[in-house]
Scaffold this motif. Structure first.
Motif, PDB file in Angstrom:
ATOM      1  N   ASP A   1       0.828  -1.211   0.000  1.00 23.93           N
ATOM      2  CA  ASP A   1       0.000   0.000   0.000  1.00 23.93           C
ATOM      3  C   ASP A   1       0.859   1.257   0.000  1.00 23.93           C
ATOM      4  O   ASP A   1       0.528   2.258  -0.650  1.00 23.93           O
ATOM      5  CB  ASP A   1      -0.938   0.005   1.209  1.00 23.93           C
ATOM      6  CG  ASP A   1      -2.146  -0.891   1.014  1.00 23.93           C
ATOM      7  OD1 ASP A   1      -2.498  -1.154  -0.150  1.00 23.93           O
ATOM      8  OD2 ASP A   1      -2.753  -1.326   2.011  1.00 23.93           O
TER       9      ASP A   1
ATOM     10  N   SER B   1      -0.378  -3.007  -7.767  1.00 25.56           N
ATOM     11  CA  SER B   1      -1.765  -3.495  -7.755  1.00 25.56           C
ATOM     12  C   SER B   1      -1.802  -5.010  -7.888  1.00 25.56           C
ATOM     13  O   SER B   1      -2.560  -5.692  -7.186  1.00 25.56           O
ATOM     14  CB  SER B   1      -2.563  -2.853  -8.897  1.00 25.56           C
ATOM     15  OG  SER B   1      -2.619  -1.449  -8.757  1.00 25.56           O
TER      16      SER B   1
ATOM     17  N   THR C   1     -11.314  -5.805   3.154  1.00 29.19           N
ATOM     18  CA  THR C   1     -10.165  -5.374   2.351  1.00 29.19           C
ATOM     19  C   THR C   1     -10.286  -5.852   0.912  1.00 29.19           C
ATOM     20  O   THR C   1      -9.979  -5.114  -0.030  1.00 29.19           O
ATOM     21  CB  THR C   1      -8.863  -5.910   2.972  1.00 29.19           C
ATOM     22  OG1 THR C   1      -8.752  -5.441   4.321  1.00 29.19           O
ATOM     23  CG2 THR C   1      -7.656  -5.438   2.186  1.00 29.19           C
TER      24      THR C   1
ATOM     25  N   PHE D   1     -10.793  -3.398  -2.495  1.00 29.15           N
ATOM     26  CA  PHE D   1      -9.785  -3.493  -3.559  1.00 29.15           C
ATOM     27  C   PHE D   1     -10.424  -3.854  -4.890  1.00 29.15           C
ATOM     28  O   PHE D   1     -10.195  -3.183  -5.910  1.00 29.15           O
ATOM     29  CB  PHE D   1      -8.720  -4.539  -3.199  1.00 29.15           C
ATOM     30  CG  PHE D   1      -7.679  -4.734  -4.278  1.00 29.15           C
ATOM     31  CD1 PHE D   1      -6.632  -3.836  -4.412  1.00 29.15           C
ATOM     32  CD2 PHE D   1      -7.753  -5.801  -5.157  1.00 29.15           C
ATOM     33  CE1 PHE D   1      -5.668  -4.004  -5.414  1.00 29.15           C
ATOM     34  CE2 PHE D   1      -6.804  -5.980  -6.151  1.00 29.15           C
ATOM     35  CZ  PHE D   1      -5.763  -5.079  -6.277  1.00 29.15           C
TER      36      PHE D   1
ATOM     37  N   ILE E   1      -7.767   2.837  -0.840  1.00 29.04           N
ATOM     38  CA  ILE E   1      -7.262   1.520  -0.420  1.00 29.04           C
ATOM     39  C   ILE E   1      -6.123   1.642   0.594  1.00 29.04           C
ATOM     40  O   ILE E   1      -6.169   1.017   1.658  1.00 29.04           O
ATOM     41  CB  ILE E   1      -6.830   0.690  -1.647  1.00 29.04           C
ATOM     42  CG1 ILE E   1      -8.060   0.295  -2.470  1.00 29.04           C
ATOM     43  CG2 ILE E   1      -6.078  -0.561  -1.216  1.00 29.04           C
ATOM     44  CD1 ILE E   1      -7.728  -0.363  -3.789  1.00 29.04           C
TER      45      ILE E   1
ATOM     46  N   ASN F   1      -7.162   0.204   4.483  1.00 30.44           N
ATOM     47  CA  ASN F   1      -6.587  -1.066   4.929  1.00 30.44           C
ATOM     48  C   ASN F   1      -6.016  -1.006   6.347  1.00 30.44           C
ATOM     49  O   ASN F   1      -6.362  -1.842   7.189  1.00 30.44           O
ATOM     50  CB  ASN F   1      -5.526  -1.558   3.942  1.00 30.44           C
ATOM     51  CG  ASN F   1      -6.140  -2.167   2.700  1.00 30.44           C
ATOM     52  OD1 ASN F   1      -7.337  -2.437   2.644  1.00 30.44           O
ATOM     53  ND2 ASN F   1      -5.335  -2.391   1.682  1.00 30.44           N
TER      54      ASN F   1
END
Length: 316
Positions: free
Chosen positions: A71, A109, A248, A252, A285, A289
């Motif tokens: 992240d 990603s 999560t 995503f 994101i 998270n």
């Protein structure tokens, strides 16, 4: 800009886009964006610090530290161009710099998708086969899974900028986002892009598609095992260990799927929707998270509380 309608093999620069219709207030929009970046970086750094200092060496925490590091990489990949566009109103980005940023965004990603799959496997083993949990998820195997996620991301995404460099660009140089995204850059090409489209689709299916399919299979098996538990308390306790990961996965994959559909059927949507979903995917994101795991994971929550409590006492 005199070079917008010219013809060339590769444009020297591309133009990034902020939020359509709100160009006059972008300087003010940069303030919450800066706050979001600070929260994302501090939040993920805190997760990594807490896991290291509290010696949380269980597999789920090692995977969580991988997720936090990924992240951070995703946030740092977009940080320069986003702040340039909104804070400095500097929209130009050099063509090769754009391809480099695109590579890192897509690589991180892909890595995040693979790590989410590894975390699903962790929950599957913990619930469906708890007696073999420490045997299956040994440290060397966990490290191997992390390395595999990184290598897969690099190998799959490396051809993207190489294929784009083979194209001629003669339409315009205006991108739809404040960062470089593969489908967005590819749309500017005037030559045949069949190879790029086929590879891009294959890449999505082989990485995000396969990962999401195995995550779904993992949770089907988990649900089957949980429903076989006799007590309701046992069922709730087992499912509660999966809540953070499920959330999560949703934050995503949902924006990712919507963003892919928007680029596929973009003529039927507004530019504002393009920008909103793109920003949700890359900005929220890394923020959500660490917040989710700090609030829902007991060990992380207590460790973070102790950390800030100790800092408060030290400041006094």
């Amino acid at each position: 800009m005199g070079f917008v309608n010219s013809s060339w093999f590769q444009p020297p620069t591309l133009l990034l886009t902020g939020i359509p219709g709100l160009e006059g207030v972008q300087i003010w929009i940069s303030i919450p964006l800066c706050v979001m970046y600070i929260i994302a970086l501090l939040g993920n750094c805190t997760i990594l610090f807490v896991i290291k200092t509290n010696r949380l060496h269980e597999p789920q925490y090692i995977f969580l530290s991988m997720l936090a590091a990924t992240d951070m990489g995703l946030s740092l990949s977009t940080l320069p161009t986003v702040l340039n566009v909104f804070l400095l109103n500097h929209r130009e980005i050099e063509f090769h710099s754009c391809l480099t940023q695109m590579f890192f965004i897509h690589t991180f990603s892909s890595m995040e998708s693979a790590i989410l799959l590894a975390m699903a496997f962790d929950r599957f083993v913990a619930i469906c086969n708890p007696l073999h949990y420490t045997v299956v998820l040994i440290p060397s195997r966990i490290v191997g899974m992390g390395l595999a996620a990184m290598v897969r991301g690099v190998l799959l995404m490396a051809p993207l900028p190489i294929l784009l460099k083979q194209l001629s660009f003669c339409k315009n140089v205006i991108l739809s986002h404040c960062y470089c995204y593969h489908p967005d850059v590819m749309k500017l090409a005037c030559g045949p892009v069949r190879v790029n489209i086929i590879y891009g689709l294959s890449l999505v299916l082989c990485s995000f598609g396969v990962d999401s399919m195995f995550i779904i299979i993992s949770y089907i098996l988990i649900l089957k095992t949980v429903l076989g538990i006799a007590s309701k308390d046992g069922q709730v306790k087992a499912l509660n260990t999966c809540v953070s990961h499920i959330f999560t996965v949703c934050i995503f994959y949902v924006p990712l799927i919507v963003l892919a559909l928007i680029h596929r059927f973009g003529t039927f949507t507004s530019p504002l929707l393009h920008v909103t979903m793109a920003n949700l995917f890359l900005f929220l994101i890394p923020i959500l998270n660490p917040l989710v795991y700090s609030l829902k994971t007991k060990q992380i929550k207590s460790a973070v509380y102790k950390l800030f409590k100790d800092r408060k006492i030290w400041l006094k």
